[in-house]
Structure formats: structure tokens, C-alpha cells
Enzyme design. Structure first.
Site, PDB file in Angstrom:
ATOM      1  N   GLN A   1       8.980 -65.380  27.507  1.00  0.00           N
ATOM      2  CA  GLN A   1       8.451 -64.281  28.313  1.00  0.00           C
ATOM      3  C   GLN A   1       6.941 -64.094  28.165  1.00  0.00           C
ATOM      4  O   GLN A   1       6.387 -63.145  28.718  1.00  0.00           O
ATOM      5  CB  GLN A   1       9.176 -62.963  27.944  1.00  0.00           C
ATOM      6  CG  GLN A   1      10.663 -62.973  28.219  1.00  0.00           C
ATOM      7  CD  GLN A   1      11.029 -62.989  29.706  1.00  0.00           C
ATOM      8  OE1 GLN A   1      10.171 -62.893  30.587  1.00  0.00           O
ATOM      9  NE2 GLN A   1      12.306 -63.120  29.990  1.00  0.00           N
TER      10      GLN A   1
ATOM     11  N   LYS B   1      11.049 -69.748  34.146  1.00  0.00           N
ATOM     12  CA  LYS B   1      10.462 -68.425  33.997  1.00  0.00           C
ATOM     13  C   LYS B   1       8.992 -68.410  34.377  1.00  0.00           C
ATOM     14  O   LYS B   1       8.342 -67.359  34.362  1.00  0.00           O
ATOM     15  CB  LYS B   1      10.631 -67.947  32.549  1.00  0.00           C
ATOM     16  CG  LYS B   1      12.088 -67.788  32.161  1.00  0.00           C
ATOM     17  CD  LYS B   1      12.241 -66.844  31.028  1.00  0.00           C
ATOM     18  CE  LYS B   1      13.650 -66.817  30.536  1.00  0.00           C
ATOM     19  NZ  LYS B   1      14.598 -66.242  31.515  1.00  0.00           N
TER      20      LYS B   1
ATOM     21  N   ASP C   1       9.272 -67.663  20.145  1.00  0.00           N
ATOM     22  CA  ASP C   1      10.010 -67.728  21.409  1.00  0.00           C
ATOM     23  C   ASP C   1       9.023 -67.302  22.503  1.00  0.00           C
ATOM     24  O   ASP C   1       8.712 -66.112  22.621  1.00  0.00           O
ATOM     25  CB  ASP C   1      11.223 -66.790  21.331  1.00  0.00           C
ATOM     26  CG  ASP C   1      11.939 -66.654  22.670  1.00  0.00           C
ATOM     27  OD1 ASP C   1      13.042 -66.070  22.684  1.00  0.00           O
ATOM     28  OD2 ASP C   1      11.394 -67.094  23.712  1.00  0.00           O
TER      29      ASP C   1
ATOM     30  N   HIS D   1      16.259 -62.339  21.642  1.00  0.00           N
ATOM     31  CA  HIS D   1      17.238 -62.829  22.619  1.00  0.00           C
ATOM     32  C   HIS D   1      18.312 -63.604  21.860  1.00  0.00           C
ATOM     33  O   HIS D   1      18.046 -64.155  20.789  1.00  0.00           O
ATOM     34  CB  HIS D   1      16.498 -63.735  23.609  1.00  0.00           C
ATOM     35  CG  HIS D   1      17.321 -64.262  24.730  1.00  0.00           C
ATOM     36  ND1 HIS D   1      18.128 -65.375  24.609  1.00  0.00           N
ATOM     37  CD2 HIS D   1      17.456 -63.846  26.010  1.00  0.00           C
ATOM     38  CE1 HIS D   1      18.726 -65.613  25.755  1.00  0.00           C
ATOM     39  NE2 HIS D   1      18.338 -64.707  26.625  1.00  0.00           N
TER      40      HIS D   1
ATOM     41  N   CYS E   1      21.119 -60.334  27.242  1.00  0.00           N
ATOM     42  CA  CYS E   1      21.280 -61.312  26.147  1.00  0.00           C
ATOM     43  C   CYS E   1      20.541 -60.848  24.895  1.00  0.00           C
ATOM     44  O   CYS E   1      19.944 -61.660  24.173  1.00  0.00           O
ATOM     45  CB  CYS E   1      20.807 -62.690  26.573  1.00  0.00           C
ATOM     46  SG  CYS E   1      21.688 -63.363  27.967  1.00  0.00           S
TER      47      CYS E   1
HETATM   48  C1  LIG Z   1      12.877 -63.827  25.294  1.00  0.00           C
HETATM   49  C2  LIG Z   1      13.817 -64.869  25.815  1.00  0.00           C
HETATM   50  N1  LIG Z   1      14.139 -65.918  25.011  1.00  0.00           N
HETATM   51  C3  LIG Z   1      14.978 -66.885  25.456  1.00  0.00           C
HETATM   52  C4  LIG Z   1      15.534 -66.830  26.718  1.00  0.00           C
HETATM   53  C5  LIG Z   1      16.447 -67.972  27.171  1.00  0.00           C
HETATM   54  O1  LIG Z   1      15.789 -68.700  28.192  1.00  0.00           O
HETATM   55  P1  LIG Z   1      16.618 -69.885  28.913  1.00  0.00           P
HETATM   56  O2  LIG Z   1      15.663 -70.433  29.958  1.00  0.00           O
HETATM   57  O3  LIG Z   1      17.837 -69.209  29.536  1.00  0.00           O
HETATM   58  O4  LIG Z   1      16.989 -70.911  27.867  1.00  0.00           O
HETATM   59  C6  LIG Z   1      15.229 -65.760  27.574  1.00  0.00           C
HETATM   60  C7  LIG Z   1      15.853 -65.654  28.950  1.00  0.00           C
HETATM   61  N2  LIG Z   1      16.116 -64.315  29.297  1.00  0.00           N
HETATM   62  C8  LIG Z   1      16.661 -64.044  30.608  1.00  0.00           C
HETATM   63  C9  LIG Z   1      18.075 -64.551  30.756  1.00  0.00           C
HETATM   64  S1  LIG Z   1      19.153 -63.823  29.598  1.00  0.00           S
HETATM   65  C10 LIG Z   1      16.591 -62.530  30.905  1.00  0.00           C
HETATM   66  O5  LIG Z   1      17.132 -62.095  31.942  1.00  0.00           O
HETATM   67  O6  LIG Z   1      15.936 -61.835  30.103  1.00  0.00           O
HETATM   68  C11 LIG Z   1      14.348 -64.775  27.114  1.00  0.00           C
HETATM   69  O7  LIG Z   1      13.996 -63.735  27.907  1.00  0.00           O
END
Ligand SMILES: Cc1ncc(COP(=O)(O)O)c(CN[C@@H](CS)C(=O)O)c1O
Length: 407
Positions: free
Chosen positions: A201, A224, A198, A122, A364
Site C-alpha cells: 500500500q 495495486k 510490506d 495484513h 484481510c
Molecule cells: C497491506 C497489504 N499487504 C498485503 C496485501 C496482499 O496483496 P496481494 O496482491 O493480494 O498479494 C494487501 C492486499 N490488500 C487488499 C486485498 S485483501 C485490500 O483490499 O486491502 C495489502 O493491502
């Protein structure tokens, strides 16, 4: 079903609505999950009964608010099995957490040191490392794919004694693939590198044990995992966090302030400058309670059940391409797909007309989408409140979309 789906769905009032004259089928939990009333009630109760600033007041509400806030930290510690509450730092979310680790990297990287990430990361696990490499003269290296998964031979070749940081997503938000981060941490440590995971997910969908993974840092987002937005966590091994400079400075994170200098509080508060997201942390604690009661292994199995039910139906649809591993056991509840002859945005718009909410775009993860040679994809993602009927509606809506556009 491994979970009491009817009981769970009754906790998510938002799901009982009509969208474009159709019952809502929410299949975008990888973007953000819906929140159960238990989380919403906990936040409301805080504001209605305990609201005060934390760590600052001696009056009763301030003590209650502080106890609520720190209790959430203890819940997260147990949830990810950190060895100490000092290793659980509240952040705005995964993005902030990964930025903090990259800032730490800037403290220690030298020219020609190497950072290894994967092409499936990401943007929040790519750009901070680009910045760290640019500022320190370190080299950023990418591990590529084989058969829709991380190419472990490529990773082994690219992690060397020059490598100082390895940062890999536990589960891809596009391919859905579950990466062997425990094995990767061992490879990183064998070369003296720091392992960053990370966990955006993975944390909501499966049991995470940071001590078993032996990762040095782990990032997660509350929104999430059925929690509110604006709250997340950076887990870090205490010895490393003690080496890290604070990122933000101000109230709360200090012991003593003089005219020209200041001293920092101990962990975890060294990294929590200013008034924190108190309600958000309490909401995160309530989300941890909610998911723990269902059981993370049960949640993972539920998503496997949904995948095993829907994937054969999707793979029968002519002109539909699914990205990621063939073996459902190698993926979480994320399905990126395209329909021949249609742009994914048109697919997502058409599905929305049937009440089915999916994401479309690069998610992203532009380097991954480019590496796959695609303009974008559509993406369906599942969670605890999705049912086999939701799967049927997704399949039906895709077929109606094909018929409508004549593809
Ligand atoms: C693997 C992974 N790593 C980091 C992020 C960022 O998480 P935040 O809570 O936005 O900081 C995400 C968030 N992906 C969302 C928004 S782009 C998706 O629609 O897939 C992610 O999936």
C-alpha cells in the site's frame, strides 16, 4: 490539482460507466487499482508481436520477449532504487513475496528466537510468520497501537536481542497510517534483526527508496499500482538472497541437473522456476513508466489533497466514525469508517446503489479489526484517477444512506 486529472482519467476507460443508474465512483483502489490503456496496450503488444518464452530460445521473438521481461526488472529496480537487478525477484504478488521471506526465516530461526510484527498487519504478513514460528519454535510477538498509530514505545520494548525478524507494513490497508519503517529498520538492525517491509500500500502511492529505508526485504504487488494481477516483486539485499534456498524448483532456475542433484542459477533467476508471468511483468513495467511520468511525489500530494478536502466533510457527519490517525499527513489515501446503527456491508451495498464502490469487511486484517473491537468496517480508498467530485459523491451517498435507513 498536482496532477493532470482529466488526462489521467481519459486513460482509464473503465471509469466511464454507469452503475445502478449512477456514474461509477471507484473508491476501492486499496483492493486493486484500475489499469490505464498504456498498461493494457503494452500487454496486448507483447501478445500480438513479441510473444515467446523467455531465456530459452535463440530466435528473434524469444530474444525480444526476454529483452521485454528483463527490461521490466530494470524498471522496477530503478523504481524502488534497489542497488542491483539481482535483488529484484518477480513473484505472484506481495503475498507470495512475504511467504518466501517467511520460508527463509524457517531456514534460520531457532527455538525461542523472536519475530516481531504489528497488530495492523495484513493476513499475508501474519500467517506466514505464524507458520514459521510453529515450525521452528520461535516466538511471534505483536506491537500494538496508540492513538490510531503504531505504538513505537511498545515496539522498542519488544524488539530485543532475541528478535531475528521484524516485519511491518509501510502503510496500513485499514488505518491508512504511514509507519516509520526507516526508523524501525534501524531499531531492528541495532538488535541484529532482519527488517521486512510490506510495501503493498505504499509503493503505488509514494516514492519508495529501499536503500534509504535500509530494509532487508520489501514486497509489492503490481495490481495495486496500476499494473496487472499475478505479478509482484520481492526485493531482498543480495547477501541475504544468496543465503536463501529456492522456494520452487524446476526449469529456468538451474545451471546443471544430474540424476540425483542439481545446481542453481545465479540471482535473480534462482527464484524464478518455470515459465514466468511474462505478460504480467511487461504490464508491471508499463505501470512503472506510467506512474513515474506522473511522479510519485505528485501522486502522494494528490491523495493528500483529496484527504484534506473530504475528511472535514466526513467528520461533520453525525454517527460516522473514522479509524486511523487524525492528522491527514500521517495517512495514505485510505479511510476506514463505520456508520452508527448500520453494518458496514449494508453501508457498502447502499453506497453501491449510488454508484460508489467501497470495500466492507475485515480487509484481510482480522486481528486488527478484533483489536479495535469491531465486527468490520467500510473502507474508501483513493488513487490517481479520483477527484474532488468523487469525494462529494461519497459524502452525498453516505448521507443518503443514513436517511434511507433512518440512522
Ligand atoms: C497491506 C497489504 N499487504 C498485503 C496485501 C496482499 O496483496 P496481494 O496482491 O493480494 O498479494 C494487501 C492486499 N490488500 C487488499 C486485498 S485483501 C485490500 O483490499 O486491502 C495489502 O493491502
Amino acid at each position: 490539482m498536482t496532477i493532470e486529472i482529466a488526462k489521467i482519467r481519459s486513460d482509464f476507460q473503465i471509469l466511464d460507466q454507469i452503475v445502478n443508474d449512477e456514474p461509477l465512483v471507484y473508491l476501492d483502489s486499496a483492493a486493486t487499482t484500475q489499469k490505464p490503456r498504456q498498461v493494457l496496450d503494452a500487454i496486448r503488444a507483447y501478445y500480438e508481436h513479441d510473444n515467446a518464452n523467455v531465456h530459452r530460445g535463440v530466435h528473434t521473438l524469444a530474444e525480444r520477449a526476454t529483452a521485454d521481461y528483463e527490461s521490466s526488472r530494470d524498471k522496477v529496480r530503478a523504481f524502488i532504487n534497489a542497488s542491483s537487478r539481482k535483488e529484484v525477484l518477480f513473484t505472484r504478488g506481495t503475498t507470495t513475496a512475504l511467504n518466501w521471506v517467511a520460508k527463509f526465516a524457517e531456514q534460520i530461526l531457532q527455538p525461542e528466537d523472536e519475530i516481531v510484527i504489528s497488530i495492523m498487519e495484513h493476513h499475508s504478513n501474519i500467517i506466514p510468520w505464524q507458520q514459521a514460528a510453529a515450525k521452528t519454535g520461535a516466538v511471534l510477538k505483536f506491537v500494538y497501537l496508540k492513538d490510531g498509530e503504531l505504538d513505537m514505545a511498545d515496539l522498542r520494548a519488544k524488539v530485543t536481542n532475541q528478535t531475528k525478524f521484524v516485519s511491518i507494513t509501510h502503510v496500513s490497508n485499514v488505518l491508512g497510517v504511514i509507519n516509520p519503517v526507516k526508523e524501525i529498520a534501524q531499531i531492528a538492525h541495532d538488535h541484529g534483526a532482519i527488517m521486512v517491509v510490506d510495501g503493498a500500500q505504499s509503493t503505488p502511492h509514494m516514492t519508495v527508496d529501499v536503500q534509504d529505508l535500509d530494509c532487508d526485504f520489501f514486497a509489492l504487488s503490481g495490481h495495486k499500482m496500476a499494473g496487472p494481477t499475478g505479478i509482484g516483486v520481492l526485493y531482498g539485499k543480495e547477501a541475504l538472497l544468496n543465503q536463501m534456498n529456492p522456494i520452487e524448483f524446476g526449469g529456468e532456475m538451474i545451471d546443471f541437473v544430474y540424476e540425483q542433484s542439481a545446481t542453481w542459477k545465479e540471482l535473480p533467476w534462482k527464484f524464478e522456476a518455470g515459465t514466468p508471468n511474462i505478460a504480467g511483468s511487461i504490464g508491471l513495467g508499463a505501470a512503472v513508466d506510467y506512474l513515474t511520468e506522473i511522479g510519485l511525489d505528485n501522486i502522494h500530494q494528490h491523495e493528500q489533497d483529496l484527504l484534506n478536502y473530504v475528511m472535514p466533510q466526513l467528520r461533520e457527519i453525525e454517527g460516522l466514525t473514522i479509524y486511523g490517525p487524525e492528522d491527514n499527513q500521517r495517512r495514505g489515501g485510505v479511510i476506514a469508517f463505520n456508520l452508527d446503527g448500520l453494518h458496514p456491508h449494508d453501508v457498502a451495498t447502499a453506497l453501491d446503489m449510488e454508484g460508489v464502490a467501497v470495500r466492507a469487511g475485515h480487509h484481510c486484517a482480522q486481528p486488527l479489526i478484533d483489536h479495535l473491537g469491531l465486527p468490520a468496517t467500510a473502507r474508501a480508498s483513493f488513487y490517481i484517477y479520483n477527484t474532488f467530485a468523487d469525494c462529494d459523491k461519497l459524502v452525498e451517498a453516505i448521507k443518503l444512506t443514513k436517511a434511507f435507513f433512518g440512522v
